[in-house]
Design a protein around this motif. Structure first.
Motif, PDB file in Angstrom:
ATOM      1  N   ALA A 429      50.973  88.101 -29.735  1.00  0.00           N
ATOM      2  CA  ALA A 429      50.085  88.179 -30.900  1.00  0.00           C
ATOM      3  C   ALA A 429      50.274  86.976 -31.813  1.00  0.00           C
ATOM      4  N   ALA A 430      51.523  86.569 -32.013  1.00  0.00           N
ATOM      5  CA  ALA A 430      51.799  85.406 -32.858  1.00  0.00           C
ATOM      6  C   ALA A 430      51.102  84.164 -32.322  1.00  0.00           C
ATOM      7  N   GLU A 431      51.195  83.959 -31.034  1.00  0.00           N
ATOM      8  CA  GLU A 431      50.579  82.787 -30.412  1.00  0.00           C
ATOM      9  C   GLU A 431      49.061  82.851 -30.488  1.00  0.00           C
ATOM     10  N   ALA A 432      48.495  84.019 -30.220  1.00  0.00           N
ATOM     11  CA  ALA A 432      47.037  84.160 -30.261  1.00  0.00           C
ATOM     12  C   ALA A 432      46.500  83.910 -31.664  1.00  0.00           C
ATOM     13  N   TYR A 433      47.154  84.478 -32.664  1.00  0.00           N
ATOM     14  CA  TYR A 433      46.695  84.269 -34.046  1.00  0.00           C
ATOM     15  C   TYR A 433      46.838  82.803 -34.463  1.00  0.00           C
ATOM     16  N   LEU A 434      47.925  82.155 -34.057  1.00  0.00           N
ATOM     17  CA  LEU A 434      48.076  80.735 -34.367  1.00  0.00           C
ATOM     18  C   LEU A 434      46.915  79.933 -33.812  1.00  0.00           C
ATOM     19  N   GLN A 435      46.567  80.192 -32.548  1.00  0.00           N
ATOM     20  CA  GLN A 435      45.496  79.422 -31.914  1.00  0.00           C
ATOM     21  C   GLN A 435      44.121  79.793 -32.460  1.00  0.00           C
ATOM     22  N   GLY A 437      43.666  80.037 -35.571  1.00  0.00           N
ATOM     23  CA  GLY A 437      43.616  79.438 -36.897  1.00  0.00           C
ATOM     24  C   GLY A 437      44.090  80.355 -37.996  1.00  0.00           C
ATOM     25  N   ASN A 438      44.633  81.515 -37.611  1.00  0.00           N
ATOM     26  CA  ASN A 438      45.161  82.474 -38.587  1.00  0.00           C
ATOM     27  C   ASN A 438      46.689  82.444 -38.510  1.00  0.00           C
ATOM     28  N   ALA A 439      47.253  81.320 -38.975  1.00  0.00           N
ATOM     29  CA  ALA A 439      48.695  81.127 -38.852  1.00  0.00           C
ATOM     30  C   ALA A 439      49.487  82.165 -39.636  1.00  0.00           C
ATOM     31  N   ALA A 440      48.988  82.582 -40.778  1.00  0.00           N
ATOM     32  CA  ALA A 440      49.718  83.555 -41.597  1.00  0.00           C
ATOM     33  C   ALA A 440      49.918  84.869 -40.853  1.00  0.00           C
ATOM     34  N   THR A 459      58.888  79.618 -41.606  1.00  0.00           N
ATOM     35  CA  THR A 459      57.908  79.283 -42.642  1.00  0.00           C
ATOM     36  C   THR A 459      56.624  78.766 -42.011  1.00  0.00           C
ATOM     37  N   LEU A 460      55.564  78.782 -42.770  1.00  0.00           N
ATOM     38  CA  LEU A 460      54.286  78.260 -42.286  1.00  0.00           C
ATOM     39  C   LEU A 460      54.387  76.788 -41.912  1.00  0.00           C
ATOM     40  N   ALA A 461      55.219  76.060 -42.634  1.00  0.00           N
ATOM     41  CA  ALA A 461      55.341  74.624 -42.379  1.00  0.00           C
ATOM     42  C   ALA A 461      55.906  74.330 -40.995  1.00  0.00           C
ATOM     43  N   GLU A 462      56.757  75.204 -40.469  1.00  0.00           N
ATOM     44  CA  GLU A 462      57.372  74.960 -39.165  1.00  0.00           C
ATOM     45  C   GLU A 462      56.730  75.766 -38.038  1.00  0.00           C
TER      46      GLU A 462
END
Length: 541
Positions: A429-435, A437-440, A459-462
């Motif tokens: 889920a983390a990877e899918a949301y990152l891709q 564009g929903n990094a949070a 953190t969001l920065a890393e």
């Protein structure tokens, strides 16, 4: 009417290997397939044989899952050189046919169960059985398409020899997998997991399939969205509440976070308990001694050892360091599990973590006189590493203190093989949301995994794909995901070259300058196929 022996012999003709032991036993009788599978008992046995086939895929050799990546490399024990270093990788390389052979065995069994589904004595459970074998067939094709790209799509039960096969495209194979899983969703049980495929397992595989296809040039526009949606359905509000240590405690294989696993038991390997059990505990550690340690320590092959990069990923306070590795080895190895009060035990070997200071080391040795102290930086398999027994880090999470001691390619463990578990789903889920564009949202899923490990939030920065791959390494070390993770994300060449001392970028360059990302179609499959226009993967032409 054909005897069961005759029908299953076709697999030998097509795929160059014998049929599974659990089915060969049926050949002793003179019962026809039509007669046997027409009964409730016979059809149930056929469906169960589909589950048993998973042992050939997951319970045996791990090279196609883990070798040649950033996390593991060989020590004193050699690995198949093509799969581990890529320079000798070709269609005839050792073990390159492993998933091809065992994948199609699984597919043939599933096709047979689907074929007999409307010919057997009808019962309410038959629809559920049909959904289960459709999942298992889709799972086999998913392993195949990730490994080899497009492969023959065989969806009918083979009753007569077929000597020529066409190669489907990877796009067609993915479409079939998703269609099968979507169909299985309405057929399997929606109840809790008990060892059989249920709706949650199907949703979990759909999440992984959509996530993987999303990186392909033929991806559907909503693949990442569907991956995130299915993963969240599987999570369903369930937190990661079991400690890392309890998660891997022997005897806790059916804990609440397991989504799908390959089942073992002492009774299931009683026909040959020194050979046909799970092999997972054999790998990911140095040799601990020969037969003289029988009953005191597991057999370890001295290959697929954690790299320095893998060890460096863990930070002070991360509970996964201690749940993953045997950092203190007692005089009798299995006393870690068998003796409740460790304070009464003598430490034979200690493996220093990265964060130990000089004062920490002095204090530890003073408290444990006579201990063999393995300093950090000496326990990873670089070219100059000692080949002495117990020299490198030991992965303990798959240990089975009830197993027999047996070396070579023998499997003696009766622990279940965990194929999918909840923390993996959080990271999907983390990877899918990152891709998407929903990094949070993705970071929230990843930090749930870190919270259970008792480490600070990312953190969001890393938070990027490399951070996710690092987190997957910490959480899933040794769990047969890594090659697929790197291949899926396009990071295989970069990370294997950077962190595996046996591999450089040039190792991946194949015929015509094509990269050896896919594995080659096995030579035996090409030789047996009378369709001589069947294409090999470009890097191996």
């Amino acid at each position: 009417m054909k005897k069961i022996a005759s029908i299953l012999a076709i697999a030998l003709l097509l795929f160059g290997s014998s049929c599974a032991d659990f089915l060969e036993e049926e050949n002793k009788s003179n019962v026809t397939a039509e007669e046997f599978y027409a009964t409730k008992e016979g059809y149930s046995a056929l469906v169960n044989s589909n589950y048993a086939a998973l042992r050939n895929i997951y319970g045996n050799q791990p090279w196609m899952f883990e070798a040649g990546t950033d996390l593991y490399q060989e020590g004193r024990g050699l690995e198949p050189q093509g799969l581990s270093k890529y320079t000798e990788l070709n269609s005839a390389s050792s073990n390159v046919n492993f998933l091809y052979v065992n994948g199609y065995k699984s597919i043939q069994l599933a096709n047979s169960a689907i074929f007999y589904a409307d010919k057997t004595e009808q019962a309410a459970v038959n629809t559920q059985y049909l959904g289960e074998v459709r999942f298992l067939r889709a799972n086999a094709y998913f392993l195949l398409v990730q490994s080899y790209g497009g492969v023959p799509l065989i969806t009918e039960f083979i009753q007569e020899p077929i000597l020529a096969f066409d190669r489907a495209t990877a796009e067609e194979v993915y479409a079939f997998i998703i269609s099968e899983l979507e169909g299985a969703l309405t057929q399997v049980s929606s109840g809790s997991y008990s060892g059989r495929v249920n709706k949650r397992a199907v949703e979990n595989l759909l999440a992984k399939v959509h996530l993987t296809r999303a990186y392909e040039d033929f991806a559907a526009s909503d693949d990442f969205a569907k991956a995130a949606s299915y993963a969240d359905k599987v999570i369903g509000g369930q937190g990661l509440t079991i400690s890392s240590e309890q998660l891997w405690k022997p005897g806790n294989d059916m804990n609440a976070e397991v989504i799908f696993s390959v089942q073992y038991s002492a009774g299931s390997i009683s026909a040959d308990p020194s050979r046909i059990g799970n092999q997972q505990q054999n790998f990911f550690g140095p040799y601990l001694g020969g037969s003289e340690v029988a009953g005191n320590a597991p057999y370890k092959t001295y290959n697929l050892l954690p790299t320095r990069f893998a060890l460096d990923l863990f930070e002070k306070g991360d509970e996964r360091w201690y749940s993953t590795f045997m950092t203190e080895m007692f005089t009798r190895y299995y006393d870690y599990y068998d003796v409740a009060d460790h304070k009464s035990l003598t430490v034979r070997d200690f493996y220093e973590p990265r964060w130990f200071t000089a004062q920490d080391s002095i204090a530890y040795v003073a408290a444990h006189p006579g201990v063999v102290y393995h300093s950090y930086g000496t326990t990873d398999p670089v070219s100059a590493i000692t080949t002495a027994d117990r020299a490198t880090m030991i992965v303990k999470k798959f240990d089975d203190p009830k197993s027999l001691f047996a070396g070579g390619t023998s499997g003696t463990s009766t622990r279940d093989f965990i194929v999918h578990r909840l923390a993996d789903t959080y990271l999907v889920a983390a990877e899918a949301y990152l891709q998407l564009g929903n990094a949070a949202q993705g970071l929230e899923r990843l930090n749930a995994v870190r919270a259970r490990a008792k480490v600070a939030n990312a953190t969001l920065a890393e938070f990027d794909i490399d951070y996710i791959l690092d987190e997957r390494a910490r959480e899933l070390l040794g769990e047969y995901h890594r090659w697929f993770d790197l291949k899926r994300t396009g990071k295989l060449v970069e990370r294997a070259s950077a962190h595996n001392s046996w591999i450089s970028p040039e190792n991946f360059v194949g015929a015509g300058g094509n990269l050896k990302i896919l594995r080659p179609i096995p030579q035996e499959a090409l030789d047996l196929n009378q369709n001589k226009n069947f294409p090999q993967n470009p890097a191996y032409d």
